[in-house]
Design an enzyme around this catalytic site. Structure first.
Site, mmCIF file in Angstrom:
data_model
loop_
_atom_site.group_PDB
_atom_site.id
_atom_site.type_symbol
_atom_site.label_atom_id
_atom_site.label_comp_id
_atom_site.label_asym_id
_atom_site.label_seq_id
_atom_site.Cartn_x
_atom_site.Cartn_y
_atom_site.Cartn_z
ATOM 1 N N THR C 12 43.975 18.694 50.709
ATOM 2 C CA THR C 12 43.430 19.737 51.579
ATOM 3 C C THR C 12 44.244 21.026 51.570
ATOM 4 O O THR C 12 43.756 22.063 52.015
ATOM 5 C CB THR C 12 43.339 19.224 53.032
ATOM 6 O OG1 THR C 12 44.646 18.791 53.430
ATOM 7 C CG2 THR C 12 42.348 18.085 53.151
ATOM 8 N N GLY C 13 45.472 20.975 51.085
ATOM 9 C CA GLY C 13 46.341 22.166 51.077
ATOM 10 C C GLY C 13 45.951 23.150 49.988
ATOM 11 O O GLY C 13 45.045 22.909 49.193
ATOM 12 N N ARG C 118 62.943 16.970 42.471
ATOM 13 C CA ARG C 118 63.471 17.817 41.387
ATOM 14 C C ARG C 118 64.925 17.533 41.055
ATOM 15 O O ARG C 118 65.362 17.748 39.936
ATOM 16 C CB ARG C 118 63.281 19.290 41.738
ATOM 17 C CG ARG C 118 61.849 19.731 41.547
ATOM 18 C CD ARG C 118 61.677 21.224 41.653
ATOM 19 N NE ARG C 118 60.284 21.515 42.004
ATOM 20 C CZ ARG C 118 59.905 22.484 42.819
ATOM 21 N NH1 ARG C 118 60.808 23.290 43.362
ATOM 22 N NH2 ARG C 118 58.636 22.662 43.084
ATOM 23 N N CYS C 158 57.730 27.664 41.508
ATOM 24 C CA CYS C 158 56.856 28.681 40.917
ATOM 25 C C CYS C 158 57.599 29.971 40.584
ATOM 26 O O CYS C 158 57.201 30.724 39.699
ATOM 27 C CB CYS C 158 55.686 28.984 41.845
ATOM 28 S SG CYS C 158 56.174 29.398 43.527
ATOM 29 N N GLY C 190 52.261 31.450 47.525
ATOM 30 C CA GLY C 190 53.390 30.551 47.294
ATOM 31 C C GLY C 190 53.856 29.847 48.548
ATOM 32 O O GLY C 190 54.513 28.810 48.485
ATOM 33 N N ARG C 246 59.342 38.475 49.337
ATOM 34 C CA ARG C 246 57.910 38.242 49.549
ATOM 35 C C ARG C 246 57.236 39.606 49.680
ATOM 36 O O ARG C 246 57.682 40.452 50.461
ATOM 37 C CB ARG C 246 57.707 37.440 50.837
ATOM 38 C CG ARG C 246 56.298 36.975 51.031
ATOM 39 C CD ARG C 246 55.892 35.831 50.127
ATOM 40 N NE ARG C 246 56.501 34.570 50.523
ATOM 41 C CZ ARG C 246 56.457 33.466 49.792
ATOM 42 N NH1 ARG C 246 55.829 33.448 48.623
ATOM 43 N NH2 ARG C 246 57.052 32.372 50.190
ATOM 44 N N HIS C 253 53.484 36.012 40.810
ATOM 45 C CA HIS C 253 54.896 36.334 41.047
ATOM 46 C C HIS C 253 55.390 37.242 39.926
ATOM 47 O O HIS C 253 55.142 36.980 38.748
ATOM 48 C CB HIS C 253 55.744 35.064 41.057
ATOM 49 C CG HIS C 253 55.551 34.181 42.251
ATOM 50 N ND1 HIS C 253 54.802 34.522 43.346
ATOM 51 C CD2 HIS C 253 56.054 32.938 42.528
ATOM 52 C CE1 HIS C 253 54.840 33.543 44.242
ATOM 53 N NE2 HIS C 253 55.575 32.571 43.766
ATOM 54 N N ASN C 339 51.244 32.168 40.255
ATOM 55 C CA ASN C 339 52.079 31.153 40.908
ATOM 56 C C ASN C 339 51.345 29.884 41.304
ATOM 57 O O ASN C 339 51.944 28.812 41.298
ATOM 58 C CB ASN C 339 52.760 31.734 42.144
ATOM 59 C CG ASN C 339 51.783 32.308 43.135
ATOM 60 O OD1 ASN C 339 51.022 33.224 42.785
ATOM 61 N ND2 ASN C 339 51.777 31.812 44.357
ATOM 62 N N THR C 340 50.043 29.968 41.621
ATOM 63 C CA THR C 340 49.386 28.705 41.987
ATOM 64 C C THR C 340 48.702 28.045 40.792
ATOM 65 O O THR C 340 48.358 26.880 40.856
ATOM 66 C CB THR C 340 48.383 28.847 43.167
ATOM 67 O OG1 THR C 340 47.269 29.632 42.737
ATOM 68 C CG2 THR C 340 49.034 29.481 44.387
#
Lengths: 362, 362, 362, 362
Positions: C12-13, C118, C158, C190, C246, C253, C339-340
């Protein structure tokens, strides 16, 4: 003159901060008490806002004050530093209503920004230049509730303040207004902080604001209404249709207004003269927060604009422009006012000044 | 099928580029000829646009083409690569008019984006789904001017295309529309490039666009008019009042519309059904640029929005939402369409396809 | 070829939706399973997203699918429609880690967008064009955890993807990179949805993104590292200093990069040639999501720009421009990527394609 | 004290207007003379700006003044109302140079915002807090040109003023600065009006500003230089590499700075103390335009931000924040200042105050 110590409920939110910022150098009032949700209670104001202070200087001035629990009116009483409160609470309406009631019951008058009590029929919805006479309902309100010194007044929704005063000036001059179609372009600060997502506001417009159109259509009728039998009866006119839109602007609501008058219709020049000459009680008695001129007419063809005009008259004036005949109704214009000053915290402070002038406070 | 070679006048501007971009993979037409101001003449398209190419891919596809002087229609004739032209000229109206005339006189039909000929009474202002029948005036136009194969059609101003098609669908279904109050929030690309200053569009709205309200109020009446005696007579209704605003959006015009019907009024459900079912000639004969569904209804309460909906139906559909009763008129809604595609270059290409279908081209 | 059914955790995000959107017409994979927080479990995807769908078409395509509880990997197993999962979970790191482990333990490989794993030393951080060899660690990972078919791979933050691939191309060509100072201007998407407040992004820049600089400085060293003894050992160089900002951009980006090489330094022309010629394994084996050209050089002096270049190469390419000598280090340039897509969902899908190519999936 | 009447050349542009706005209530100076291009000559200031006045109040205060032709210095002399001029001319450098020369030759000192004379070796580039000693070159300048009372000083480019003062404070405290890598995010007002197209600034960043990086890299060396033999010799250090970007912000330039010191390196705490304690001559002698504190340290992790911090210290202070060690050099920080006040008109007025204090004016 010794300043009256006042409280701010909801001190950490956007409107609460704006209120504190505007009271910083106020000639009559001084911040004596800050309250917010239990989560903030006991923290310093700086801690409670967690660095989220949107107005220069208030962290330095008030950062060290302790924030109290807004749910407990008795703390405000005990503090001895809270002659009345500004309510900028952001909670469910039901909760706000009972909380504001509890302060009034504790003999602390409540000057509210919240919408919770706007439709309580003995609570006046005040625009100081328009319906200051509605303060007369306060005695009935106190009596009905068994309150002594305490009472509640509210201010209307920010979206209507960029056109109600200009329209009232015309009504007062004898021109009946029958119908109104209004389309607003509203600033994001109206939604509080964090409020609207930036992802919705970059290269975009959102043609919807929850409940805003209903408020815009109904609140003016109460403001223009009359006191009868201890309650405020709505005016029958004007019929209002509002389209409310969110646009990528920080502060300043803009409205495009088409107006239909009754049989008697003013000329463009008459309207301009009425607006230029309009002064309300706040101007007559020179309330500190009152703009010298409540309605400022811009003659340029592309004004008013939010960034350029929102701060006119200490951000308390309504700027109007583009006054011209309407192809469908009688005339149209663009109105603009600062939504968090005129439309919220500043409007409430002006209401408090009005109530002080009328001996209801301090 | 062999593709028809077409020209673009004003090839370096925003709408000219959009037009070229949309024609890139067109099944019927191909770019055969580019023309712009004398300043650009003789340069390659890449040089002439000086790096100011706003649409991906067109520099690679057409960068090497030589740009001709748009003032000289004879070059277009001689090129043999210009069966008709799209005009996206940005000059004084007077000049555009005589220049477009010179192409038509040279037997090159002109499909124009420019506003110059919109009020020439034998030039049709076409929205392909609405008044394709107005192409019938072309014979009278040719005859009156002594033109042979050449003729001129135009498209209306971009600001009205987000609501005229939905309204036409209702008219066609038998509901007379008497009055309309419209407030638009228009994208900056409508002003061309560089167009609106960024200093005016950051944290701001400009409640004025030169001549836009007049166009918005008058052009629909011609589009809805009828051919009589070799000219197009305006419809008498609806009366329209338009408030036109510029907002910080790249592409996509949004309109808030309040509608008053005649005696017979549709229900909300009837309106939805009419819109969902509406198809025009472009859909029936499946013109390449036609959106499958000309009117797309959004059911979410906060749509349509420019960034999220402008590209619907290949950026050729009108998205509508927030259909609800109007407090003052009968109903209100929000309409949105892509101003440089549906409202400009794409609309013109669709018009060309319509004219090709009707044997006026190629 | 029969498509492999895949699951999306955190469906859902913002990144989850992007992932679903990109998989819609994928030639190898198809959406078989959606999962999100317990709050969404049991609802349809349309209900669970509550109208907050940011990508056209996915409501129509998947709105009726039932969303499962992401906390319960056994449901994914039972569904039989979840050969592996994309993880786009937004929770505390600790929780994500154990949840991703539970899927891997249940024999469902996890291709993760989340940052949780990570720094787990046997989990590869993959950029398919750069370190596809790190997939060799999967056997050691499975063995160490006692997993059978399951395993975990992640993609990097990202913010680094707009310059790591160009730098890797230079490393691969034999030029050691010693030091790097990078300043980014990052898009609001982001931060997810609702993410950054619009009040912070209108007429403003925020020169801080939590943890972003640390990630930017450390993750490239793992990506450029080597497998030794069942873990990935970081590369010693380059030293990186990142300033992360930002800015009011929806997607894309941008990074300003100054680079210091070792003793051997390439000329500007050599760099251009290396970048233009660079192809990775995804290009060689023609993975579906791979951009034809991973690095696109823009020659205009004011490119790349987020709105104009983020979609280059199906939004999977890195656009570079302004390559010029650096006054302090050796050279500088501007890099940009979506970025996405490249930086999140698209990058993960490419990783899945890589893993499928290498027989780790399906 | 009787106020000194001053002139503004280029009075109709953005910086000229800013200058007039700031001089409105100045304690020492008053507007006595306005000049602009021949096109504006003879018009009132209101007519000449054609409604394009960006600063509240200046239309009312100066709208009726007649604008003179800036090309004719003799008019300024004859007016008797122009003891010196602020030059905010926007023309070709060559023209500005000879025009400014003509005023100086006519005994009218020129305090210039323009870049034309920045590389004339006997013209000082002044930041009042940094290199006020460079005013000593004026005698040599007058002598070399045969000028009497007239002379020329300039101010540096707006892009460097958000970090040069903080760096100078460190130099002055004995810390040699060897190298600097800077990345800026600059406001659109830096490009004048209409300046940058809104189509380039919505949902976008432009990673290029013409000539800005060169100015940013070279001007600090002249400011930090020394007078030798009647000219200003550049400092040898620091080496500077600048990346200059345009972002969607109205006012306020932000810079991300990485600094390498010589052998002696300050700690973070030492830097903070040096900055907090720093005062220049303007502060010591209390020049009217001088900010009380030239460098304001923000402790929040996400500040300074343009909208929230540009107006600090009457928009004349530099706000710094995010001071932290640099992974590659020694330390890094973010600096911010108001580009049209501190970086342009306000900086020039402060320079004039400095020159008045030193008896070069009035």
């Amino acid at each position: 003159m010794k300043k009256i110590p006042v409280g701010v409920l909801g001190a950490t939110g956007m409107v609460g901060q704006q209120c504190i910022s505007l009271l910083r150098n106020h000639p009559w009032f001084e911040i004596g008490y800050l309250a917010a949700s239990p989560r903030s209670a006991g923290k310093t104001y700086k801690e409670a806002t967690a660095g989220r202070i949107h107005f220069a200087g208030i962290a330095d001035a008030y950062g060290g004050m302790i924030v109290h629990d807004a749910n407990d009116a008795s703390q405000a009483v005990k503090s001895g530093r809270c002659a009345f409160v500004f309510s900028a609470l952001e909670m469910a309406k039901q909760e706000i209503r009972s909380l504001e009631d509890s302060y009034a019951a504790a003999a602390i008058p409540v000057i509210s920004n919240a919408s919770a009590h706007r439709w309580t029929e003995d609570v006046p919805v005040l625009i100081a230049e328009v319906n200051h006479g509605h303060t007369d309902i306060i005695q009935a309100q106190r009596k009905a509730r068994g309150w002594g010194w305490g009472f509640i007044t509210v201010k209307p929704n920010c979206s209507i303040q960029c056109y109600v005063t200009p329209l009232y000036a015309l009504l007062q001059a004898g021109y009946e207004i029958k119908r109104l179609i209004v389309s607003t372009m509203q600033a994001v600060s109206g939604a509080g902080y964090p409020g609207v997502s930036s992802f919705d506001m970059i290269d975009n417009v959102v043609p919807y604001i929850g409940d805003e159109e209903e408020k815009s259509e109904q609140e003016p009728l109460k403001i223009l209404g009359a006191i009868e039998g201890g309650v405020i009866r709505n005016a029958a006119l004007p019929e209002i249709s509002a389209h409310c839109n969110r646009v990528p602007v920080t502060d300043g609501h803009t409205a495009c207004v088409s107006v239909e008058f009754g049989a008697k219709k003013p000329s463009i020049d008459e309207v301009k003269k009425i607006w230029a000459d309009f002064r309300g009680l706040p101007q007559e008695v020179k309330l500190p927060m009152a703009p010298e001129q409540p309605i400022i007419i811009r003659e340029e063809n592309d004004r008013p604009q939010p960034r350029r005009d929102r701060d006119a008259g200490k951000a308390m004036a309504v700027s109007v422009g583009r006054l011209r005949p309407c192809n469908v109704f009688d005339l149209r214009f663009v109105g603009l006012s600062h939504n968090t000053v005129r439309g919220a915290a500043g409007g409430s402070i002006l209401n408090a000044e009005l109530l002080k002038h009328k001996k209801y406070l301090g």
